[in-house]
Design an enzyme around this catalytic site. Structure first.
Site, short mmCIF file in Angstrom:
data_model
loop_
_atom_site.label_atom_id
_atom_site.label_comp_id
_atom_site.label_asym_id
_atom_site.label_seq_id
_atom_site.Cartn_x
_atom_site.Cartn_y
_atom_site.Cartn_z
N THR A 116 0.84 -1.21 0.00
CA THR A 116 0.00 0.00 0.00
C THR A 116 0.87 1.25 0.00
O THR A 116 0.64 2.19 -0.77
CB THR A 116 -0.96 -0.02 1.21
OG1 THR A 116 -1.75 -1.20 1.13
CG2 THR A 116 -1.87 1.19 1.23
N GLN A 133 0.53 -10.02 -5.47
CA GLN A 133 0.10 -11.43 -5.43
C GLN A 133 1.01 -12.33 -6.25
O GLN A 133 0.87 -13.55 -6.21
CB GLN A 133 -1.35 -11.55 -5.95
CG GLN A 133 -2.39 -10.85 -5.08
CD GLN A 133 -2.66 -11.57 -3.76
OE1 GLN A 133 -2.23 -12.71 -3.54
NE2 GLN A 133 -3.34 -10.90 -2.84
N THR A 189 13.43 4.81 10.41
CA THR A 189 14.33 3.71 10.78
C THR A 189 13.87 2.42 10.09
O THR A 189 12.67 2.11 10.09
CB THR A 189 14.31 3.51 12.31
OG1 THR A 189 14.71 4.74 12.90
CG2 THR A 189 15.25 2.41 12.75
N CYS A 235 -9.67 -6.84 1.95
CA CYS A 235 -9.99 -5.47 2.34
C CYS A 235 -11.47 -5.18 2.14
O CYS A 235 -12.03 -4.34 2.81
CB CYS A 235 -9.19 -4.49 1.51
SG CYS A 235 -7.48 -4.92 1.43
#
Ligand code: PLP
Length: 374
Positions: free
Chosen positions: A76, A182, A242, A329
């Site tokens: 994402t 995927q 980080t 989702c």
């Protein structure tokens, strides 16, 4: 649900269990390699070395140079980075061509810039879920600033002709972003001739056995990006923050193990195809979406007319079988799948569609249990 009941997990497109290559090393990774990889002291250097090894393994796995890999929190974020870089209001011209069958991570990233003037060109897909290449060629004449497409669809498993689309776009002078979330870990990422591969590739670790919360963006050497998160200038200034050491190392460990023991695509395809044959025998009116298109070996999108998908998923869950109605989702939302709608599937059939996605160890016995339960 009875907790002693054996669980059958057939929802690998939502996420996959941790690979043993990672699970075995996780306690050591978490306890020994805690130092900040940017620190100059020996502990920091130790962590940095682990990350460098992971980068080497991932670069061998994906046939890219180590300095092309930018670590992110997942697909994402990688997708958002690319799309924002091309469509944000401070860029001069802003247009993107993409199919409607994209994952919401791509669709929402593109749509958020529409009110600010970005133009979205929709590439048609056929009833088999494949991008219509003639329509893409037509759209390319309008010189969009970016083309974005999914290598393997999360709901149907339909595979895009990655190389062919990249060549068409490059011939038109248009950069390409590929959402390979995927695909990576299930099919070998093709080694593409210099300059002919995608300009950007996004993926997440958790889809192929690494930890959640980590992923990467591959950037071709001819491209630059505006960082989404400038932060402290880590990763050549392309993504601040980080580094997620355990996540990154987990992706490297899975990549190394897949180089040694590749994903058993033929075995998984066999189990999936047998399951589909048996399902059609038992329920002849069932429809398998995009069955004739090139598909991921593990994915089956099946409609059982007259049955409600949400209800089937819940009933199966009560019997210890985990599957999904489509993209993880959108589960829980009542709107019909935008992927199947774009393929022209009637709404009532969409509402009867479940997604079964197998893993490398999914057995015929597990699939038999699913068929019996269905
Ligand atoms: N793209 C595709 C094709 C996906 O299947 C997913 C997740 O299901 C994503 C992007 C987003 O991945 P993540 O939630 O790991 O960032």
């Amino acid at each position: 649900m009875d907790p002693s009941h054996q669980q059958i997990y057939l929802d690998y497109n939502a996420t996959s269990p941790l690979s043993l290559a990672v699970a075995d090393r996780l306690p050591e990774l978490a306890s020994r390699f805690f130092a900040n990889p940017s620190s100059p002291h020996p502990l920091g250097r130790g962590t940095r070395k682990m990350i460098e090894q992971a980068t080497t393994d991932l670069s061998r796995f994906l046939h890219v140079a180590p300095n092309q890999i930018i670590y992110t929190s997942g697909a994402t974020e990688s997708i958002q980075t690319v799309i924002s870089s091309f469509l944000s209001p401070d860029t001069p011209s802003r247009s993107i061509a993409l199919p409607r069958t994209e994952h919401p991570a791509v669709l929402s990233a593109a749509r958020m810039f529409e009110p600010g003037g970005a133009v979205l060109h929709w590439i048609k897909v056929g009833p088999d879920g494949l991008v219509e290449l003639d329509h893409l060629k037509e759209l390319l004449r309008q010189r969009p600033d970016l083309v974005s497409f999914c290598a393997a669809n999360n709901e149907t498993g339909v595979l895009a002709p990655v190389q062919q689309i990249c060549t068409l776009c490059h011939d038109a002078g248009v950069p390409v972003h590929v959402d390979a979330t995927q695909w990576v870990g299930r099919l070998p990422w093709p080694q593409m001739p210099d300059g002919n591969g995608p300009d950007f590739v996004s993926f997440s670790g958790h889809k192929f056995g690494a930890l959640k919360g980590c992923g990467a963006l591959i950037v071709s050497p001819r491209m630059t990006l505006n960082p989404l998160i400038p932060g402290g200038g880590q990763q050549y200034g392309a993504r601040g923050g980080t580094l997620n050491t355990t996540g990154i190392v987990s992706m490297g460990l899975v990549a190394a193990s897949l180089i040694e023991n590749p994903y058993p695509a033929d075995t998984v395809r066999n189990v999936r195809d047998t399951m589909e044959d048996q399902l059609l025998e038992k329920i002849p009116e069932a429809v398998i979406h995009a069955r004739t298109a090139p598909r991921l070996p593990n994915t089956s999108s099946v409609a059982i007319p007259g049955r409600d998908a949400e209800e089937m998923v819940h009933q199966l869950a009560r019997q210890g079988i985990s599957i999904s109605t489509g993209s993880a989702c959108s589960t829980g939302k009542l709107s019909p799948s935008h992927v199947l709608l774009a393929m022209g599937v009637p709404t009532d059939l969409i509402r009867s569609t479940i997604r079964i996605s197998l893993g490398p160890l999914s057995s015929s016995m597990e699939v038999d249990c699913l068929l019996k339960a269905l």
